[in-house]
Design a protein around this motif. Structure first.
Motif, mmCIF file in Angstrom:
data_model
loop_
_atom_site.group_PDB
_atom_site.id
_atom_site.type_symbol
_atom_site.label_atom_id
_atom_site.label_comp_id
_atom_site.label_asym_id
_atom_site.label_seq_id
_atom_site.Cartn_x
_atom_site.Cartn_y
_atom_site.Cartn_z
ATOM 1 N N SER A 166 0.840 -1.201 0.000
ATOM 2 C CA SER A 166 0.000 0.000 0.000
ATOM 3 C C SER A 166 0.874 1.249 0.000
ATOM 4 N N LEU A 167 1.940 1.209 0.803
ATOM 5 C CA LEU A 167 2.863 2.342 0.872
ATOM 6 C C LEU A 167 3.504 2.603 -0.486
ATOM 7 N N VAL A 168 3.899 1.539 -1.173
ATOM 8 C CA VAL A 168 4.530 1.680 -2.492
ATOM 9 C C VAL A 168 3.559 2.333 -3.476
ATOM 10 N N LEU A 169 2.329 1.813 -3.534
ATOM 11 C CA LEU A 169 1.351 2.349 -4.481
ATOM 12 C C LEU A 169 0.990 3.796 -4.156
ATOM 13 N N LEU A 170 0.786 4.088 -2.864
ATOM 14 C CA LEU A 170 0.428 5.451 -2.477
ATOM 15 C C LEU A 170 1.563 6.427 -2.762
ATOM 16 N N ALA A 171 2.808 5.967 -2.620
ATOM 17 C CA ALA A 171 3.950 6.819 -2.945
ATOM 18 C C ALA A 171 3.935 7.196 -4.431
ATOM 19 N N ILE A 172 3.586 6.237 -5.275
ATOM 20 C CA ILE A 172 3.501 6.499 -6.719
ATOM 21 C C ILE A 172 2.379 7.491 -7.012
ATOM 22 N N VAL A 173 1.225 7.282 -6.370
ATOM 23 C CA VAL A 173 0.082 8.181 -6.574
ATOM 24 C C VAL A 173 0.430 9.604 -6.143
ATOM 25 N N LEU A 174 1.033 9.745 -4.967
ATOM 26 C CA LEU A 174 1.382 11.073 -4.455
ATOM 27 C C LEU A 174 2.471 11.734 -5.292
ATOM 28 N N MET A 175 3.357 10.928 -5.849
ATOM 29 C CA MET A 175 4.436 11.473 -6.687
ATOM 30 C C MET A 175 3.851 12.139 -7.934
ATOM 31 N N PHE A 176 2.839 11.504 -8.532
ATOM 32 C CA PHE A 176 2.243 12.048 -9.751
ATOM 33 C C PHE A 176 1.199 13.129 -9.465
ATOM 34 N N SER A 177 0.623 13.114 -8.252
ATOM 35 C CA SER A 177 -0.401 14.115 -7.918
ATOM 36 C C SER A 177 0.167 15.313 -7.174
ATOM 37 N N GLY A 178 1.461 15.264 -6.848
ATOM 38 C CA GLY A 178 2.073 16.367 -6.126
ATOM 39 C C GLY A 178 1.648 16.444 -4.676
ATOM 40 N N GLY A 179 1.319 15.306 -4.085
ATOM 41 C CA GLY A 179 0.817 15.299 -2.718
ATOM 42 C C GLY A 179 1.875 15.234 -1.636
ATOM 43 N N PHE A 180 3.153 15.138 -2.027
ATOM 44 C CA PHE A 180 4.196 14.993 -1.007
ATOM 45 C C PHE A 180 4.409 16.262 -0.197
ATOM 46 N N ALA A 181 4.000 17.424 -0.732
ATOM 47 C CA ALA A 181 4.093 18.659 0.048
ATOM 48 C C ALA A 181 3.190 18.573 1.273
ATOM 49 N N GLU A 182 1.976 18.026 1.075
ATOM 50 C CA GLU A 182 1.060 17.851 2.202
ATOM 51 C C GLU A 182 1.587 16.794 3.170
ATOM 52 N N VAL A 183 2.217 15.744 2.627
ATOM 53 C CA VAL A 183 2.809 14.708 3.483
ATOM 54 C C VAL A 183 3.896 15.314 4.359
ATOM 55 N N ASN A 184 4.736 16.154 3.759
ATOM 56 C CA ASN A 184 5.822 16.787 4.504
ATOM 57 C C ASN A 184 5.273 17.678 5.608
ATOM 58 N N SER A 185 4.200 18.413 5.287
ATOM 59 C CA SER A 185 3.561 19.263 6.287
ATOM 60 C C SER A 185 3.001 18.431 7.439
ATOM 61 N N LEU A 186 2.472 17.270 7.090
ATOM 62 C CA LEU A 186 1.894 16.384 8.105
ATOM 63 C C LEU A 186 2.977 15.766 8.981
ATOM 64 N N LEU A 187 4.051 15.279 8.352
ATOM 65 C CA LEU A 187 5.106 14.583 9.088
ATOM 66 C C LEU A 187 5.901 15.512 10.000
ATOM 67 N N THR A 188 5.895 16.802 9.700
ATOM 68 C CA THR A 188 6.647 17.755 10.521
ATOM 69 C C THR A 188 5.796 18.406 11.599
ATOM 70 N N ASN A 189 4.536 18.004 11.691
ATOM 71 C CA ASN A 189 3.642 18.539 12.718
ATOM 72 C C ASN A 189 3.463 17.459 13.791
ATOM 73 N N TRP A 190 4.075 17.657 14.940
ATOM 74 C CA TRP A 190 4.111 16.627 15.973
ATOM 75 C C TRP A 190 2.705 16.290 16.487
ATOM 76 N N ARG A 191 1.857 17.311 16.651
ATOM 77 C CA ARG A 191 0.508 17.052 17.155
ATOM 78 C C ARG A 191 -0.282 16.188 16.176
ATOM 79 N N ARG A 192 -0.219 16.517 14.893
ATOM 80 C CA ARG A 192 -0.944 15.746 13.892
ATOM 81 C C ARG A 192 -0.365 14.339 13.742
ATOM 82 N N MET A 193 0.948 14.208 13.897
ATOM 83 C CA MET A 193 1.579 12.891 13.768
ATOM 84 C C MET A 193 1.219 11.981 14.936
ATOM 85 N N ARG A 194 0.995 12.546 16.126
ATOM 86 C CA ARG A 194 0.534 11.730 17.249
ATOM 87 C C ARG A 194 -0.845 11.162 16.947
#
Length: 320
Positions: free
Chosen positions: A65-93
């Protein structure tokens, strides 16, 4: 070409072409129905993989699932939102907690299919909408009207009868309903898109999943990985997880929630039929009565949702 200011009718806002709106609704219906159909027939894939064991299936499901979602996000430009999510400690908890609930739900569901208890699992997803209402009552202080209270009361009776039919408490049904109910409740507070949120959740548990796959290879040898057919099925667990979610997200943006609410009973209905007609699970009289009552409960609940929606529309309140 006629310029807008030269056209006396240009000042009047043009309504969207009916064909466009109808086309979007049709696409939404097709996407949502496809998602629920795929979820309904998903147990067949897990049954074909039963020799792998539920833990390995969930581990592989997480990785692919991680592999497929990585491909989807790569083509949709969604990694910016992922980065925002991963750097927010409250949201990551929040994501970490939702990931634990999601994987627990996956494990319980796959184990139920593996051990011939799909009927009870389908019962769990039938009662899930009512569990969501109960969670809203307890944790959000939401007040329920008379019909909703009746629906919940009927569901409680159905659970007691299901317990009598099984000869014990329906732990699988309750575990699935409450784990997924709390997953949705907690996941909302993370404020992440479907693909982004699922990627973050699978990324959180992926190290544990990959660690288990490696452990299984070292402890038991290639096993199912040595069989090309089984390996292909394991790889398909990724798309089987991510694709329905993406289809659902596409559909829910184009359909009213009341429409989506009616579709949500399709998947457990298919699972119910698969359990009886394909897997040969036993449906005794008491269990059949419990399903009849849960269907009655959902009919009352759905009628109330439709009635409230119609009242809001008539009052000019935007529909949810």
């Amino acid at each position: 070409m006629t310029l807008p200011e030269q056209n006396p009718q240009a000042a009047i806002p043009a309504a969207a072409p009916p064909t466009t709106e109808t086309g979007e609704l049709r696409k939404g219906v097709i996407a949502a129905l496809s998602a629920y159909l795929l979820w309904g027939f998903l147990p067949i894939l897990f049954r074909l993989l039963e020799q792998a064991g539920s833990v390995l299936i969930v581990a592989e499901r997480t990785v692919w699932s991680l592999v497929l979602l990585a491909i989807v996000l790569m083509f949709s430009g969604g990694f910016a939102e992922v980065n925002s999510l991963l750097t927010n400690w409250r949201r990551m908890r929040i994501i970490a907690l939702s990931a634990i609930l999601l994987v627990s739900n996956w494990l319980l569901y796959v184990w139920a299919v593996e051990t011939g208890q799909l009927l009870e699992a389908s019962f769990g997803y039938f009662i899930n909408p009512l569990v969501n209402v109960a969670i809203g009552m307890i944790f959000l202080g939401e007040r329920q009207n008379c019909l909703q209270t009746i629906a919940i009361a009927i569901a409680c009776i159905a659970i007691l009868i299901q317990a009598a039919g099984l000869g014990n408490i329906p732990y699988i049904a309750l575990g699935l309903a409450f784990s997924f109910g709390f997953y949705g409740f907690i996941r909302k507070t993370a404020q992440a898109g479907p693909a982004t949120g699922l990627f973050a959740e699978t990324a959180f548990v992926a190290p544990f999943a990959m660690g288990y796959v490696l452990y299984d290879l070292l402890a038991n040898g290639p096993g199912v990985h040595a069989d090309p057919g089984q390996l292909l099925l394991l790889m398909l667990t990724g798309p089987a997880t991510a694709v329905p979610l993406l289809l659902f997200a596409y559909g829910v943006r184009r359909l009213r929630l009341t429409t989506i609410g009616m579709f949500q009973y399709l998947a457990p209905s298919i699972q119910f039929l698969v359990a009886i007609l394909m897997f040969g699970e036993e449906l005794n009289a008491l269990r059949l009565l419990s399903f009849a009552l849960i269907w009655l409960s959902l009919a009352v609940f759905s009628y109330d949702s439709f009635r409230q929606h119609r009242t809001r529309v008539q009052a000019g309140v935007p529909a949810a």
